[in-house]
Design a protein around this motif. Sequence first.
Motif, short mmCIF file in Angstrom:
data_model
loop_
_atom_site.label_atom_id
_atom_site.label_comp_id
_atom_site.label_asym_id
_atom_site.label_seq_id
_atom_site.Cartn_x
_atom_site.Cartn_y
_atom_site.Cartn_z
N ASN A 192 0.79 -1.23 0.00
CA ASN A 192 0.00 0.00 0.00
C ASN A 192 0.83 1.29 0.00
OD1 ASN A 192 -2.45 -1.42 0.04
ND2 ASN A 192 -2.26 -1.73 2.24
N MET A 193 2.07 1.26 -0.44
CA MET A 193 2.86 2.49 -0.52
C MET A 193 2.26 3.37 -1.61
SD MET A 193 5.07 -0.11 0.50
CE MET A 193 5.77 -0.75 -0.94
N SER A 194 2.00 4.63 -1.26
CA SER A 194 1.30 5.47 -2.23
C SER A 194 2.09 6.70 -2.68
CB SER A 194 -0.06 5.93 -1.67
OG SER A 194 0.14 6.64 -0.48
N THR A 195 3.16 7.06 -2.00
CA THR A 195 3.96 8.20 -2.44
C THR A 195 5.43 7.81 -2.45
OG1 THR A 195 4.36 9.15 -0.25
CG2 THR A 195 2.33 9.83 -1.39
N ARG A 196 6.20 8.60 -3.14
CA ARG A 196 7.64 8.37 -3.21
C ARG A 196 8.27 8.49 -1.82
NH1 ARG A 196 11.59 12.08 -4.60
NH2 ARG A 196 13.54 11.09 -5.04
N GLN A 197 7.71 9.35 -0.99
CA GLN A 197 8.22 9.53 0.37
C GLN A 197 8.12 8.23 1.18
OE1 GLN A 197 9.86 12.20 1.22
NE2 GLN A 197 9.44 13.00 -0.81
N LEU A 209 1.60 3.70 -5.55
CA LEU A 209 2.74 4.47 -6.05
C LEU A 209 3.01 4.19 -7.52
CD1 LEU A 209 5.23 6.30 -5.68
CD2 LEU A 209 6.44 4.29 -4.81
N SER A 210 2.90 2.93 -7.92
CA SER A 210 3.22 2.54 -9.30
C SER A 210 2.24 3.10 -10.31
CB SER A 210 3.30 1.02 -9.43
OG SER A 210 2.02 0.44 -9.27
N LEU A 211 1.11 3.61 -9.86
CA LEU A 211 0.11 4.20 -10.76
C LEU A 211 0.40 5.67 -11.05
CD1 LEU A 211 -3.09 2.63 -9.17
CD2 LEU A 211 -1.80 1.82 -11.16
N ARG A 212 1.33 6.25 -10.35
CA ARG A 212 1.64 7.68 -10.53
C ARG A 212 2.50 7.88 -11.78
NH1 ARG A 212 1.15 11.26 -6.18
NH2 ARG A 212 0.04 10.28 -4.46
N GLY A 213 2.30 9.02 -12.41
CA GLY A 213 3.12 9.36 -13.57
C GLY A 213 4.57 9.55 -13.14
N SER A 214 5.47 9.19 -13.97
CA SER A 214 6.92 9.27 -13.77
C SER A 214 7.40 8.47 -12.55
CB SER A 214 7.39 10.73 -13.68
OG SER A 214 6.99 11.32 -12.46
N TYR A 215 6.58 7.56 -12.08
CA TYR A 215 6.97 6.72 -10.94
C TYR A 215 8.27 5.98 -11.22
CZ TYR A 215 7.05 1.71 -9.81
OH TYR A 215 7.46 0.43 -9.54
N ARG A 216 8.32 5.35 -12.37
CA ARG A 216 9.48 4.53 -12.71
C ARG A 216 10.75 5.38 -12.78
NH1 ARG A 216 10.51 -0.59 -14.48
NH2 ARG A 216 12.26 -0.76 -15.92
N HIS A 217 10.65 6.55 -13.40
CA HIS A 217 11.81 7.42 -13.53
C HIS A 217 12.29 7.92 -12.16
CE1 HIS A 217 11.57 7.35 -17.82
NE2 HIS A 217 10.32 7.75 -17.79
N CYS A 218 11.37 8.24 -11.29
CA CYS A 218 11.74 8.71 -9.94
C CYS A 218 12.46 7.61 -9.17
CB CYS A 218 10.52 9.16 -9.17
SG CYS A 218 9.82 10.70 -9.77
N SER A 275 21.98 1.84 -7.52
CA SER A 275 22.46 0.48 -7.76
C SER A 275 21.44 -0.38 -8.49
CB SER A 275 22.83 -0.18 -6.43
OG SER A 275 21.68 -0.27 -5.60
N LEU A 276 20.21 0.11 -8.63
CA LEU A 276 19.12 -0.68 -9.20
C LEU A 276 19.37 -1.03 -10.67
CD1 LEU A 276 16.54 -1.60 -7.79
CD2 LEU A 276 15.35 0.29 -8.86
N LYS A 277 19.15 -2.30 -11.01
CA LYS A 277 19.32 -2.76 -12.38
C LYS A 277 18.01 -3.26 -12.98
CE LYS A 277 24.15 -3.98 -11.79
NZ LYS A 277 24.69 -2.74 -12.25
N ALA A 278 17.02 -3.55 -12.14
CA ALA A 278 15.72 -4.00 -12.62
C ALA A 278 14.64 -3.48 -11.68
CB ALA A 278 15.66 -5.52 -12.69
N LEU A 279 13.56 -3.00 -12.28
CA LEU A 279 12.42 -2.51 -11.51
C LEU A 279 11.17 -3.16 -12.07
CD1 LEU A 279 11.14 -0.61 -9.41
CD2 LEU A 279 11.14 1.18 -11.15
N ASP A 280 10.40 -3.78 -11.22
CA ASP A 280 9.15 -4.44 -11.60
C ASP A 280 9.36 -5.46 -12.71
OD1 ASP A 280 7.91 -2.83 -9.75
OD2 ASP A 280 7.31 -1.34 -11.21
N GLU A 304 17.28 10.01 -19.66
CA GLU A 304 16.11 10.85 -19.98
C GLU A 304 15.72 11.75 -18.83
OE1 GLU A 304 11.43 10.20 -21.00
OE2 GLU A 304 12.86 8.73 -21.72
N VAL A 305 15.67 11.22 -17.65
CA VAL A 305 15.25 12.03 -16.50
C VAL A 305 16.39 12.92 -16.03
CG1 VAL A 305 14.51 11.91 -14.11
CG2 VAL A 305 13.49 10.43 -15.79
N CYS A 306 17.61 12.43 -16.03
CA CYS A 306 18.72 13.23 -15.53
C CYS A 306 19.04 14.41 -16.44
CB CYS A 306 19.97 12.36 -15.40
SG CYS A 306 19.90 11.20 -14.05
N LEU A 307 19.07 14.16 -17.73
CA LEU A 307 19.48 15.21 -18.65
C LEU A 307 18.33 16.02 -19.22
CD1 LEU A 307 22.24 13.35 -20.67
CD2 LEU A 307 22.50 14.82 -18.67
#
Length: 185
Positions: free
Chosen positions: A77-82, A103-112, A119-124, A135-138
Amino acid sequence: MVRLGSHMLKNVANFECCLSLRICILANNFITNIAALSECVHLVKLDLSGNQITQLPNVDFWKRFEKLQLLNLHDNNMSTRQHVIGLSGCPSLYALTLNDTPLSLRGSYRHCIVNSLWSLKALDKHVISDEEIIEVCLYPQEPFKIEIKLVMKIISKINQIQAMYSPTLVIQRWIRGHLTRKILK
């Protein structure tokens, strides 16, 4: 190793004595707080998916888990990046699942998430591409601009497909070409 999935556990209070624990599977229970796992610093894999966790511990908690590589938190049930920001303290986290959370339903969730956990190499269950990081950094963009570009890309693709396969448009293009060649002669 501990495998107590679907055992209707509500807490992990007794796990503080498991100092050598390396793999801990506590999926599909009713756990809301994982603070008692703080002494299990040798964990390599921790599966807390399908529980009722709303917020994760802070950075100091996660810094202790130097060997933790796989963390499953999907279907919580995590709903925010915080609520997950503390994970940035986990130094060797390679794979993380947060899908099926609010949280995963929010826009730009993956990029954040990707740019918070270096160190993350795979998400979901999807490998993180260089484009996602760059893309997000630059090129940080507002969600509106991103959506407008996406809409334009979709419309362009629809027009391309229609121009190639619509019999009416093919005939019109052929007739226009024929008339233009006739005029240019």
